[in-house]
Design a protein around this motif. Structure first.
Motif, PDB file in Angstrom:
ATOM      1  N   SER A  60       0.827  -1.206   0.000  1.00 50.79           N
ATOM      2  CA  SER A  60       0.000   0.000   0.000  1.00 50.79           C
ATOM      3  C   SER A  60       0.867   1.264   0.000  1.00 50.79           C
ATOM      4  N   PHE A 180       1.651  -3.498   6.644  1.00 51.83           N
ATOM      5  CA  PHE A 180       1.374  -2.364   7.517  1.00 51.83           C
ATOM      6  C   PHE A 180       2.159  -2.511   8.816  1.00 51.83           C
ATOM      7  N   SER A 213      -2.196   6.387  13.120  1.00 55.24           N
ATOM      8  CA  SER A 213      -1.474   6.537  11.846  1.00 55.24           C
ATOM      9  C   SER A 213      -1.752   5.430  10.847  1.00 55.24           C
ATOM     10  N   ARG A 214      -2.752   4.594  11.121  1.00 56.58           N
ATOM     11  CA  ARG A 214      -3.211   3.581  10.156  1.00 56.58           C
ATOM     12  C   ARG A 214      -2.114   2.615   9.732  1.00 56.58           C
ATOM     13  N   GLY A 215      -1.118   2.421  10.585  1.00 54.56           N
ATOM     14  CA  GLY A 215      -0.054   1.482  10.261  1.00 54.56           C
ATOM     15  C   GLY A 215       0.851   1.931   9.137  1.00 54.56           C
ATOM     16  N   THR A 216       0.883   3.238   8.849  1.00 48.81           N
ATOM     17  CA  THR A 216       1.595   3.755   7.680  1.00 48.81           C
ATOM     18  C   THR A 216       2.608   4.819   8.086  1.00 48.81           C
ATOM     19  N   ASP A 262     -12.022   9.152   4.677  1.00 50.67           N
ATOM     20  CA  ASP A 262     -12.456   7.847   5.192  1.00 50.67           C
ATOM     21  C   ASP A 262     -13.880   7.921   5.717  1.00 50.67           C
ATOM     22  N   PHE A 301      -7.403   0.327   4.559  1.00 52.67           N
ATOM     23  CA  PHE A 301      -7.481   0.495   6.007  1.00 52.67           C
ATOM     24  C   PHE A 301      -8.877   0.199   6.527  1.00 52.67           C
ATOM     25  N   ARG A 304      -9.192  -3.469   6.741  1.00 55.95           N
ATOM     26  CA  ARG A 304      -8.355  -3.991   7.819  1.00 55.95           C
ATOM     27  C   ARG A 304      -8.947  -3.655   9.188  1.00 55.95           C
ATOM     28  N   ALA A 305      -9.613  -2.513   9.288  1.00 58.46           N
ATOM     29  CA  ALA A 305     -10.220  -2.105  10.551  1.00 58.46           C
ATOM     30  C   ALA A 305     -11.571  -2.765  10.786  1.00 58.46           C
TER      31      ALA A 305
END
Length: 348
Positions: A60, A180, A213-216, A262, A301, A304-305
């Protein structure tokens, strides 16, 4: 971290992004498996005195693909030439780049899945034989002139590895998929960034930013800079837990990291389409964005969430999405057990 800062960004933003990029593999946070594999690949090539196999990074946006390309060039001690798939419209464009490379250089092509077909076919011979055939003239009188290319390493990056052709994928000797980041990994990265930028931040403030931070990494670094701005103006320059929460509220980043776009996608899906199913293009029109943006930037995201699911009939909001927006989910709506089978027919 996976692509260059927008050319529309302010100079200080571009400088800040460049300054926090790790320069060597030892400085690169997380992605341990890919990092170890890459270290073996590069150092064995250095020991042999020959270019390593061509490298493909997938994942991603914002996970570090561009940064790793820069690290590859630094580790090999060669020059770095950077371009992107959409920028290479004709085979002649690529031929000019390839013939200008020096021995041991690294050519980085971002979004390589979007390279034009004629240029892709020219790239095959360059990758395998370090040779390109340049066609001079048109029609029956056209002549193909073979030109040698200095031995180089191609590093490709893609956010859509499924769109790569088989022949292209097969020519990469190493494929690394970037995952991520965990919150703890982002916290380590943010502490490093804070030291480089001279940001005074508490442990709790760093953890609050990393958790949103959304794993980013790219998002984490950007949020740290925005919280720093807020802290300097309204909190005596210290990034504390309360300061981070107040700043992220100003910038419309909620407690799990959802931003304005989002939440717009979720709101459209839940309110406008009663939870779905709805096609990707229809959903994108509802929020005023391109389908690629929704699919590549927003959806990974949300899926994933556990807030959105892709079903054979289209995009569907889960019960968690309704609750996140403060709404009661209808009876029978999908919950944890939603069918997340990839949808091949929901693009309309």
């Amino acid at each position: 971290m996976s692509s260059l800062v927008s050319p529309l960004a302010a100079p200080e933003e571009r400088d800040a992004e460049a300054s926090v990029r790790p320069k060597r593999l030892a400085e690169f946070v997380a992605q341990e498996r890919v990092r170890e594999q890459l270290e073996v690949l590069l150092h064995s090539a250095i020991k042999r005195g020959s270019p390593p196999d061509h490298i493909l990074f997938s994942g991603s946006p914002g996970l570090g693909k561009t940064t790793l390309a820069m690290i590859v060039a630094a580790e090999l001690g060669g020059g770095l030439r950077m371009t992107s798939g959409p920028a290479i419209e004709r085979s002649g464009d690529l031929a000019a780049i390839l013939t200008g490379l020096q021995a041991g250089d690294v050519l980085f092509i971002d979004e390589i899945h979007r390279i034009a077909k004629p240029a892709e076919e020219l790239l095959y011979s360059a990758m395998e034989d370090f040779r390109v055939d340049v066609v001079v003239g048109k029609g029956p009188g056209a002549t193909a002139i073979p030109l040698d290319v200095e031995p180089f390493t191609l590093v490709g990056a893609t956010t859509r590895s499924g769109l790569l052709t088989g022949p292209m994928r097969d020519r990469f000797g190493f494929v690394g998929h970037l995952e991520f980041y965990e919150g703890s990994e982002l916290a380590v990265l943010l502490k490093r960034t804070a030291r480089i930028l001279g940001v005074n931040a508490t442990e709790e403030g760093i953890e609050e930013i990393s958790g949103r931070s959304r794993g980013t990494p790219r998002i984490a670094n950007r949020l740290l800079r925005r919280v720093r701005d807020y802290a300097e103006l309204r909190a005596e320059g210290v990034v504390t837990l309360d300061t981070a929460r107040a700043a992220l509220k100003v910038y419309d980043v909620d407690d799990i990291g959802l931003d304005r776009l989002d939440k717009a996608v979720l709101y459209a899906l839940v309110v406008s389409f009663n939870g779905g199913p709805v096609g990707l293009s229809t959903l994108a029109v509802a929020v005023g964005e391109q389908p690629d943006t929704v699919e590549e930037v927003v959806e990974p995201f949300l899926v994933r969430a556990g807030l959105l699911a892709r079903t054979p009939r289209g995009r569907v909001a889960t019960a968690a999405a309704w609750r996140h927006l403060g709404l009661n989910p209808p009876n029978g709506i999908f919950g944890v057990g939603v069918d997340t089978t990839p949808d091949l027919f929901s693009g309309s």
